[in-house]
Write an enzyme that holds these catalytic residues in place. Structure first.
Site, PDB file in Angstrom:
ATOM      1  N   ASP A  41      30.169   2.807  12.474  1.00 22.52           N
ATOM      2  CA  ASP A  41      31.669   2.241  13.087  1.00 22.52           C
ATOM      3  C   ASP A  41      32.822   2.177  11.924  1.00 22.52           C
ATOM      4  OD1 ASP A  41      30.114   1.310  15.157  1.00 22.52           O
ATOM      5  OD2 ASP A  41      30.857  -0.692  15.050  1.00 22.52           O
ATOM      6  N   HIS A  92      36.307   3.357  19.298  1.00 20.90           N
ATOM      7  CA  HIS A  92      36.187   2.018  18.616  1.00 20.90           C
ATOM      8  C   HIS A  92      37.403   1.224  18.290  1.00 20.90           C
ATOM      9  CE1 HIS A  92      33.949  -0.981  16.560  1.00 20.90           C
ATOM     10  NE2 HIS A  92      34.276  -0.879  15.423  1.00 20.90           N
ATOM     11  N   HIS A  96      41.119  -1.769  15.413  1.00 24.13           N
ATOM     12  CA  HIS A  96      40.082  -2.804  15.403  1.00 24.13           C
ATOM     13  C   HIS A  96      40.552  -4.124  15.746  1.00 24.13           C
ATOM     14  CE1 HIS A  96      36.308  -4.392  13.467  1.00 24.13           C
ATOM     15  NE2 HIS A  96      36.143  -3.155  13.419  1.00 24.13           N
ATOM     16  N   HIS A 190      28.333   1.284   9.282  1.00 25.31           N
ATOM     17  CA  HIS A 190      29.794   1.701   8.992  1.00 25.31           C
ATOM     18  C   HIS A 190      29.902   2.498   7.765  1.00 25.31           C
ATOM     19  CE1 HIS A 190      29.093  -2.598  10.634  1.00 25.31           C
ATOM     20  NE2 HIS A 190      30.225  -2.551  11.052  1.00 25.31           N
TER      21      HIS A 190
END
Length: 243
Positions: A41, A92, A96, A190
């Site tokens: 991510d 994604h 964020h 990540h």
């Protein structure tokens, strides 16, 4: 990054998945080996994404990258490389944001802007969404249904040890991944944002962890949409399939 908490209303997402391939994806099994899915991510980032791709290429592993739209726009060459090397790209969000804190218009913008940026770079818009912090909303899930996307791709986090974004070191990340390993497990990792503040030595976990998982009998797959919610992966309407 706060520990990601799955607060997901996934019931509406089952309708979205029926608009896709028309049935559940294949089980998490390749030949005689169970599959596990590595997912990354928050990238792409110049600090870590190329390194991750180098390791995956060396080890012959395909993974799933949930890209932040603003980062994709900033580093298009990395996005193109992710696609060219056979990995799956998911949405994604743009920056964020925590979706429950946004207006409906803001949620739509986060999804659409990211799809547009990735589509412009790769020629293909994503079909998968992972919400920041795992937090969806009924509006966002309904919107994904309306555009034929699958949302709420979560992960397997049963043991609850510190994840890579909490900087537990290489041994700590490896222990987290191996303890969460299970046939069909989606593993949360990540390559951007908070994890960039962790010591560089932590990144040695990746090659060693891949070798350890293979020694445990696993092979590696990518995430695909599914019409069936996965109890293993916190209700995700996604499944690990052979690349």
């Amino acid at each position: 990054m706060r520990r990601k908490i799955a607060v997901v209303a996934l019931a509406a997402a089952s309708l979205a998945l029926s608009l896709l391939a028309g049935g559940p994806a294949a089980p998490a099994q390749a030949a005689d080996k169970p599959l596990i899915g590595l997912t990354f991510d928050d990238g792409p980032s110049p600090e870590r994404t190329a390194f991750v791709l180098d390791v995956l290429k060396e080890k012959g592993v395909k993974a799933t990258f949930f890209l932040q739209g603003s980062h994709a726009q900033q580093y298009p060459d990395l996005v193109r490389r992710i696609k060219a090397e056979g990995h799956v790209i998911g949405n994604h969000s743009w920056d964020h944001a925590n979706f429950p804190d946004l207006t409906q218009a803001g949620q739509k913008q986060e999804i659409d802007a990211t799809n547009t940026a990735i589509g412009a770079i790769t020629g293909t818009a994503p079909t998968l969404v992972r919400f920041p912090f795992g937090n969806s909303t009924p509006y966002a899930l309904n919107y994904l249904r309306s555009i034929g996307m699958s949302g709420g791709i979560q992960w397997h986090w049963e043991v609850g040890e510190p994840g890579d974004f909490e900087c537990p070191g290489a041994a700590g990340v490896q222990k987290y991944v191996l303890d969460e390993a299970a046939p069909g497990a989606i593993i949360l990792l990540h390559d951007g944002n908070d994890v960039l503040a962790c010591p560089a030595t932590q990144w040695t976990y990746l090659a060693k962890t891949i070798d350890a998982l293979r020694a445990m009998g696993y092979d590696f797959g990518v995430v695909a949409p599914s019409t069936t919610a996965s109890a293993l992966n916190e209700g995700s309407y996604g499944v690990v399939v052979a690349p």
